[in-house]
Design a protein around this motif. Sequence first.
Motif, short mmCIF file in Angstrom:
data_model
loop_
_atom_site.label_atom_id
_atom_site.label_comp_id
_atom_site.label_asym_id
_atom_site.label_seq_id
_atom_site.Cartn_x
_atom_site.Cartn_y
_atom_site.Cartn_z
N ALA A 80 12.96 -9.39 5.61
CA ALA A 80 13.30 -10.28 6.72
C ALA A 80 14.43 -11.01 6.74
N LEU A 81 15.33 -10.94 7.63
CA LEU A 81 16.60 -11.69 7.82
C LEU A 81 16.44 -12.80 8.70
N ASP A 82 16.11 -13.74 7.92
CA ASP A 82 15.63 -15.03 8.45
C ASP A 82 16.89 -15.89 8.84
N PRO B 259 12.84 -13.78 13.07
CA PRO B 259 13.92 -12.98 12.14
C PRO B 259 13.87 -11.51 12.57
N TYR B 260 14.98 -11.09 12.04
CA TYR B 260 15.63 -9.49 12.29
C TYR B 260 15.13 -9.07 11.06
N SER B 261 14.95 -7.61 11.38
CA SER B 261 14.36 -6.80 9.92
C SER B 261 15.72 -6.23 9.59
N GLY B 262 15.86 -6.21 8.26
CA GLY B 262 16.60 -5.48 7.41
C GLY B 262 16.13 -4.16 6.53
N HIS C 231 26.22 -11.43 14.05
CA HIS C 231 27.69 -11.49 13.75
C HIS C 231 27.58 -11.31 12.44
N PHE C 232 28.79 -10.92 11.81
CA PHE C 232 29.14 -10.61 10.58
C PHE C 232 28.78 -11.71 9.47
N THR C 233 29.23 -12.96 9.73
CA THR C 233 29.07 -14.27 8.99
C THR C 233 27.47 -14.23 8.57
N GLN C 234 26.61 -13.86 9.73
CA GLN C 234 25.26 -14.12 9.35
C GLN C 234 24.50 -12.83 8.61
N LEU C 235 25.21 -11.91 8.81
CA LEU C 235 24.90 -10.65 7.90
C LEU C 235 25.46 -10.37 6.62
N GLN C 236 26.61 -11.24 6.41
CA GLN C 236 27.17 -11.00 4.98
C GLN C 236 26.37 -11.09 3.68
N PRO C 237 25.55 -12.02 3.69
CA PRO C 237 24.63 -11.85 2.39
C PRO C 237 23.82 -10.61 2.38
#
Length: 217
Positions: free
Chosen positions: A194-196, A203-206, A40-46
């Motif tokens: 890494a998007l921990d 982790p997802y990858s960015g 979700h957006f809140t997790q990816l906002q940073p």
Amino acid sequence: MVKEELLRELAYPKYWDERYREESTGLTSTQSESFEWFRHFTQLQPFFEKHLPPSSSGCQILHLGCGKSTLTADLHALGYTQQISVDFSQVVIEAMKLKYADLQTLWEVMDVRELRVPTRSIDVAIDKGMLDTFLHGSVRDPPEDVQENVGKYVDEVARVLKPGGRWLYITYQQPFMMEPLLERKDKWDLVFEALDDEGGAFPYSGFTMTRHRASTA
């Protein structure tokens, strides 16, 4: 385990039209539920705050395979009003146009392998799972259709980005598998992070691909 036949179908709009049509049965446009691939957006906002230009810059953002994500609306709420959201499913684009009509952003039926977007017109392109719909078989040794689909897509993103523009790509695939598909040394610089999760989940990858400013390719 998802069957190989189904994974192949994900690369075509027919599968998604049927899926979105089934999910929306009996619902009005305002009742249509959102769905997020890869957080979700809140997790990816940073991640977005780190890589997006200031909203005051008036940057042009292109959402690649927007689906039913709230991301366009989330970024609009932060002041990013110049956005184009594309998907090759006519069903979902029509639904999103109605649901988010008040945003006055553009929603277009478009295949990312053949973008109807002017060359060097986009400041930031965002992919949160679109490229992954083209993947099946071994990512270490991709089948011919995967190489063709991904190749067309990646080259189209490179074409529409302005010099200095960025492509932000989020995936659950491992970096050593994806970098060979994303690398375009003559067009952009590629950086992985890494998007921990705080909970210790896998982790997802960015990936951030920044278009060369002096490149004519």
